[in-house]
Design a protein around this motif. Structure first.
Motif, mmCIF file in Angstrom:
data_model
loop_
_atom_site.group_PDB
_atom_site.id
_atom_site.type_symbol
_atom_site.label_atom_id
_atom_site.label_comp_id
_atom_site.label_asym_id
_atom_site.label_seq_id
_atom_site.Cartn_x
_atom_site.Cartn_y
_atom_site.Cartn_z
ATOM 1 N N ASN A 199 -0.019 6.861 -12.329
ATOM 2 C CA ASN A 199 -0.418 7.375 -11.032
ATOM 3 C C ASN A 199 -1.608 6.562 -10.552
ATOM 4 N N ARG A 200 -1.460 5.933 -9.398
ATOM 5 C CA ARG A 200 -2.515 5.080 -8.865
ATOM 6 C C ARG A 200 -3.733 5.883 -8.435
ATOM 7 N N VAL A 201 -3.544 7.104 -7.951
ATOM 8 C CA VAL A 201 -4.668 7.914 -7.484
ATOM 9 C C VAL A 201 -5.583 8.282 -8.644
ATOM 10 N N THR A 202 -4.993 8.732 -9.746
ATOM 11 C CA THR A 202 -5.798 9.120 -10.907
ATOM 12 C C THR A 202 -6.120 7.930 -11.806
ATOM 13 N N ALA B 6 -5.875 -1.830 -8.642
ATOM 14 C CA ALA B 6 -7.116 -1.215 -8.158
ATOM 15 C C ALA B 6 -8.128 -2.272 -7.715
ATOM 16 N N THR C 279 1.964 5.421 -5.052
ATOM 17 C CA THR C 279 1.213 6.409 -5.820
ATOM 18 C C THR C 279 1.727 6.490 -7.243
ATOM 19 N N THR C 280 3.014 6.771 -7.409
ATOM 20 C CA THR C 280 3.598 6.957 -8.734
ATOM 21 C C THR C 280 4.498 5.777 -9.086
ATOM 22 N N ARG D 188 0.842 -1.195 0.000
ATOM 23 C CA ARG D 188 0.000 0.000 0.000
ATOM 24 C C ARG D 188 0.875 1.241 0.000
#
Length: 151
Positions: A25-28, A145, A7-8, A4
């Motif tokens: 990018n995992r967030v976007t 995801a 992010t990048t 976990r």
């Protein structure tokens, strides 16, 4: 599977002459082809790879693992594994191998679509390797995801 907090990521499509590079990018949930890094008689252009890592500051690295359609290894599978290990040793970042069985075909289709739309030209055909890296990153983002251990 990577832990976990990732992010990048930078993704690599390893080839005997060129290595495609993409950022994700995992967030976007987005990925973008960046460039091609040379790979020749003296090996990969690790100076350029280091510059990309300084620029993008990824939390992890992804390397496409070419397998046969029946999940078997091939010569380039071992080369990609060796490249991944060198990245891990040189940069002290987590590295994950990503099944890239269909990325080359998908990259060719995506390149053709971009040519048809006018966003790339025929002379940019070397960009196929970077587009393949983009597809590898997108595949990882989809799998990451939906993984119950990540979120």
């Amino acid at each position: 599977m990577l832990e976990r907090g990732i992010t990048t990521v930078l993704g690599f499509d390893y080839g005997a002459r060129r290595i495609g590079v993409a950022v994700g990018n995992r967030v976007t949930g987005s990925a973008r082809a960046l460039e091609i890094v040379g790979n020749g008689a003296n090996g990969p252009d690790f100076a350029r790879i280091a510059a990309l890592l300084r620029e993008w500051r990824p939390d992890a690295l992804l390397v496409g693992l070419p397998l046969t359609l029946d999940s078997g290894e091939q010569t380039n599978s071992q080369n990609a594994r060796a490249f991944a290990e060198v990245l891990r040793e040189r940069h002290a970042l987590p590295v994950e191998l990503v099944d890239e069985r269909l990325s080359s075909r998908a990259a060719a289709e995506r390149f053709a679509e971009r040519r048809a739309s006018g966003s790339v030209r025929r002379k940019h055909a070397a960009a196929l390797d970077a587009i393949a890296a983009e597809i590898i990153v997108e595949q990882w983002l989809r799998e990451y995801a939906t993984s119950p251990t990540n979120g």
